[in-house]
Design a protein around this motif. Structure first.
Motif, PDB file in Angstrom:
ATOM      1  N   UNK A 334      78.558  -2.886 -18.207  1.00 56.66           N
ATOM      2  CA  UNK A 334      78.524  -2.236 -16.898  1.00 56.66           C
ATOM      3  C   UNK A 334      77.412  -1.203 -16.826  1.00 56.66           C
ATOM      4  N   UNK A 335      77.146  -0.532 -17.941  1.00 64.41           N
ATOM      5  CA  UNK A 335      76.087   0.481 -17.936  1.00 64.41           C
ATOM      6  C   UNK A 335      74.722  -0.136 -17.680  1.00 64.41           C
ATOM      7  N   UNK A 454      78.373  11.397  -9.969  1.00 66.18           N
ATOM      8  CA  UNK A 454      78.226  10.456 -11.072  1.00 66.18           C
ATOM      9  C   UNK A 454      77.138  10.910 -12.043  1.00 66.18           C
ATOM     10  N   UNK A 455      76.032  11.407 -11.530  1.00 64.02           N
ATOM     11  CA  UNK A 455      74.941  11.847 -12.398  1.00 64.02           C
ATOM     12  C   UNK A 455      75.379  12.996 -13.298  1.00 64.02           C
ATOM     13  N   UNK A 456      76.113  13.949 -12.734  1.00 64.71           N
ATOM     14  CA  UNK A 456      76.579  15.097 -13.534  1.00 64.71           C
ATOM     15  C   UNK A 456      77.551  14.635 -14.608  1.00 64.71           C
ATOM     16  N   UNK A 457      78.454  13.709 -14.255  1.00 61.14           N
ATOM     17  CA  UNK A 457      79.418  13.208 -15.232  1.00 61.14           C
ATOM     18  C   UNK A 457      78.700  12.531 -16.399  1.00 61.14           C
ATOM     19  N   UNK A 460      77.203  15.121 -18.647  1.00 65.83           N
ATOM     20  CA  UNK A 460      78.229  15.776 -19.463  1.00 65.83           C
ATOM     21  C   UNK A 460      78.667  14.880 -20.612  1.00 65.83           C
ATOM     22  N   UNK A 461      78.845  13.597 -20.324  1.00 67.49           N
ATOM     23  CA  UNK A 461      79.301  12.673 -21.367  1.00 67.49           C
ATOM     24  C   UNK A 461      78.235  12.485 -22.429  1.00 67.49           C
ATOM     25  N   UNK A 462      76.965  12.475 -21.999  1.00 65.37           N
ATOM     26  CA  UNK A 462      75.886  12.251 -22.956  1.00 65.37           C
ATOM     27  C   UNK A 462      75.597  13.495 -23.794  1.00 65.37           C
ATOM     28  N   UNK A 585      70.114   6.256 -14.378  1.00 68.11           N
ATOM     29  CA  UNK A 585      71.436   6.601 -14.905  1.00 68.11           C
ATOM     30  C   UNK A 585      72.389   5.411 -14.874  1.00 68.11           C
ATOM     31  N   UNK A 586      73.112   5.161 -15.964  1.00 67.23           N
ATOM     32  CA  UNK A 586      74.114   4.095 -15.946  1.00 67.23           C
ATOM     33  C   UNK A 586      75.237   4.399 -14.952  1.00 67.23           C
ATOM     34  N   UNK A 587      75.840   3.361 -14.428  1.00 67.51           N
ATOM     35  CA  UNK A 587      76.997   3.454 -13.538  1.00 67.51           C
ATOM     36  C   UNK A 587      76.719   4.297 -12.290  1.00 67.51           C
ATOM     37  N   UNK A 588      75.449   4.394 -11.887  1.00 65.35           N
ATOM     38  CA  UNK A 588      75.134   5.219 -10.718  1.00 65.35           C
ATOM     39  C   UNK A 588      75.431   4.513  -9.404  1.00 65.35           C
ATOM     40  N   UNK A 589      75.854   3.270  -9.448  1.00 66.01           N
ATOM     41  CA  UNK A 589      76.171   2.554  -8.213  1.00 66.01           C
ATOM     42  C   UNK A 589      77.490   2.957  -7.594  1.00 66.01           C
TER      43      UNK A 589
END
Length: 613
Positions: A334-335, A454-457, A460-462, A585-589
């Motif tokens: 998905x990423x 989504x970008x902020x999340x 944070x995760x990275x 960014x992954x999952x930015x959709x």
């Protein structure tokens, strides 16, 4: 004490039928699986009244001789176990009582012809009694007909559902088996008691897996999904995960559109369902479900398919490894593909651009321009009423004090290589919420808050999630949490894994656990509630995976509070910076709740709005 006695054969068959044939769909599943195991390249299924009146399955497989046909109708007789290694079975079915069990509760007719034989053979069994047998004319293969299921067992018949419900269950069985075998052609016909049959499914043999899944599940899934093809070493061999997973924005309100297969066998397994939920945990709202078809293949000795009479559940030797492989595999796939948004502009909303003109009443001065004029007559001339128009213009100026002004700012030109910027170049902001951008192939509208959330999340995760678990928050006074002894045993067994995630626990007596530290991101969490949730997760899945999901939820909450809010005015430079980061960014959709962050209006659609097509 009551005397122990042997049950009569007829009752034994009915008991076996209760395990295997609880409804028409169960009988159909056994028959279609037999056809697949017989090497069929085409399978035709016909239902009457949802299978309550008749089920017919025809295949072009290897067929059976008269002697084999008689043996197949005896209990515990099968061709699918060449030796006693029941754990290494490679076929879909091998329960020897399937056919005799069905024949004991219905009128059962089987016709079969071995390839090369001059004619076939036919046997008819009516509720356990052989009523006829003899030659039959049919092409090579087998045809099985089940009629009047539970006709002589009213206690079972009355518990069956309506024909519509039974048909839905039968159709689901055929769809799942058709997806598991894209190399086989399938047809499904359904008729009511009064006639009026129709073809529900017509699938050609030799289809590509993605094409087969899209045709069975939903045609738009292929365009709104990502292909899965991953491998990982496992015990004596290799685990492989293939299939197609829908983008998070392409979701449903129920989980009925999740199709899971293990070694080509359709299953409904709690561990696999939990793995899918975990993979989509921070990409879907709690009441939404992913649409996907996943095929997991692993060595037969690594999975036990005999834990359920209908083989719809399985047991893995290394359950944690399987779940981790599915979660990481889905997230990785998905990423790489979910920067796309699965939702195009709604068709009904697009239609309202044309079909619903503004019906507001004109201003009094403007109304005089149109008063008494018949606009339906072709000969009507259009003449400018300058005095009325000036009066209307003056009225507007009096009300507003000045003409409405928009915020104008010089925008960057389109890049020379537009494919490098799929989301285009920002042209403006609407309602202080939506960014309007021009791409090479259309108009892009971005929800600034959802996109930045989504970008902020992901940042944070990275950058922060690793530190959050690597630097656990030590408690000044360790917290004692009282739990059931069984839950304590589970937590104690998973203590090493929990410590890696930043949660340090140790046993404190038979029914209590001592919490010494929490993950940094969960420093303010209630230790008692956290441990109870993890213990429940351990009971269901055998691994402490819920903690990782909780970290994702906490990070998602932090991202929501730290993102650009709707209602904030952005400069063109800020808009373009947001678009560029979305492209990287992954999952930015989609946002953290599964909603799309952007939609695209193709240039052809824009031209249609103005009649330029």
């Amino acid at each position: 004490m009551a005397e122990i006695r042997r049950l009569p054969e007829s009752l034994v068959n009915r008991i076996a039928a209760g395990e295997v044939v609880e409804r028409p769909a169960a009988a159909l599943k056994e028959l279609v699986e037999n056809a697949i195991d017989a090497g069929a390249t085409r399978i035709a299924v016909t239902l009457v009244e949802g299978g309550l009146e008749r089920i017919e399955v025809t295949d072009d497989g290897c067929g059976m001789s008269p002697a084999e046909m008689a043996l197949a109708l005896e209990r515990h007789a099968t061709s699918k176990l060449p030796d006693e290694s029941i754990e290494l079975v490679a076929t879909l079915g091998f329960r020897g009582e399937a056919l005799p069990s069905i024949a004991s509760v219905a009128k059962f007719t089987v016709e079969s012809r071995v390839r090369g034989a001059e004619q076939g053979w036919r046997r008819v069994v009516d509720h356990g009694t052989l009523t006829a047998e003899g030659p039959a004319a049919l092409p090579p293969g087998t045809r099985v007909r089940v009629e009047n299921l539970f006709g002589k067992v009213p206690a079972r018949r009355k518990f069956l559902r309506t024909a519509r419900s039974e048909y839905a269950a039968c159709a689901d069985v055929v769809k799942r088996l058709a997806m598991a075998r894209p190399e086989i052609g399938f047809t499904l016909d359904h008729a009511t008691g009064g006639g009026g049959g129709r073809t529900i499914l017509s699938l050609q043999p030799g289809q590509d897996l993605a094409d087969r899944v899209a045709q069975v599940v939903a045609r738009e899934l292929k365009d709104n999904g990502v292909a899965i093809d991953l491998e990982q070493p496992s015990g004596a061999g290799t685990m492989r995960l293939t299939g197609i997973a829908g983008l998070p924005t392409y979701n449903r309100g129920v989980a009925d559109h999740q199709y899971l297969f293990v070694n080509g066998r359709p299953v409904k397994d709690r561990l696999l369902v939990g793995a899918v939920r975990g993979a989509y945990s921070d990409m879907l709202a709690r009441d939404r479900h992913a649409v996907l078809a996943l095929f997991l293949d692993l060595p037969p000795e690594e999975v036990d398919v005999n834990v359920h009479p209908a083989k719809t559940e399985v047991r893995f030797r290394h359950a944690a490894a399987v779940r981790g492989f599915i979660v990481s595999g889905l997230r990785h796939s998905l990423a790489s593909g979910d920067r796309r948004s699965a939702q195009a502009p709604d068709g009904a909303a697009m239609g309202r651009w044309i079909s619903e003109p503004v019906r507001a009443e004109p201003a009094p001065a403007l109304a005089s321009i149109f008063a008494g004029r018949d606009w339906t007559r072709p000969s009507a001339s259009v003449r400018e009423a300058s005095q009325a128009w000036r009066a209307y213009e003056g009225e507007v100026m009096d009300r507003s004090g000045a003409e409405p002004l928009g915020r104008a700012e010089e925008a960057a030109p389109l890049p020379e290589a537009p494919e490098a910027f799929p989301l285009g170049v920002a042209r403006g902001q609407v309602a202080q919420t939506y960014i309007v951008a021009e791409a090479a192939d259309g108009l892009v509208i971005v929800d600034q808050h959802a996109a930045h959330e989504r970008l902020v999340l992901e940042r944070l995760k990275a950058a922060g999630a690793g530190e959050a678990t690597a630097r656990p928050q030590a408690l000044l006074i360790p917290d004692v949490v009282e739990l059931d002894e069984v839950d304590c045993d589970r937590l104690e067994g998973a203590a090493a894994k929990l410590a890696e995630l930043g949660l340090q626990v140790e046993r404190f007596g038979p029914g209590a656990m001592l919490v010494r530290s929490l993950p940094h991101a969960l420093a303010k969490a209630d230790p008692g509630k956290l441990l109870r949730d993890i213990a429940d997760d351990l009971a269901h899945h055998g691994e402490a995976l819920l903690l990782g999901e909780k970290l994702d939820l906490v990070l998602a909450t932090m991202a929501c509070h730290g993102s650009v809010r709707a209602g904030r005015t952005l400069t063109v430079a800020e808009m373009n910076a947001l678009l560029r980061e979305m492209e990287r960014t992954p999952r930015s959709g989609q946002c953290n709740h599964g909603r799309p962050t952007w939609v695209k209006l193709r240039m052809e659609d824009v031209e249609k709005l103005f009649g330029r097509h």
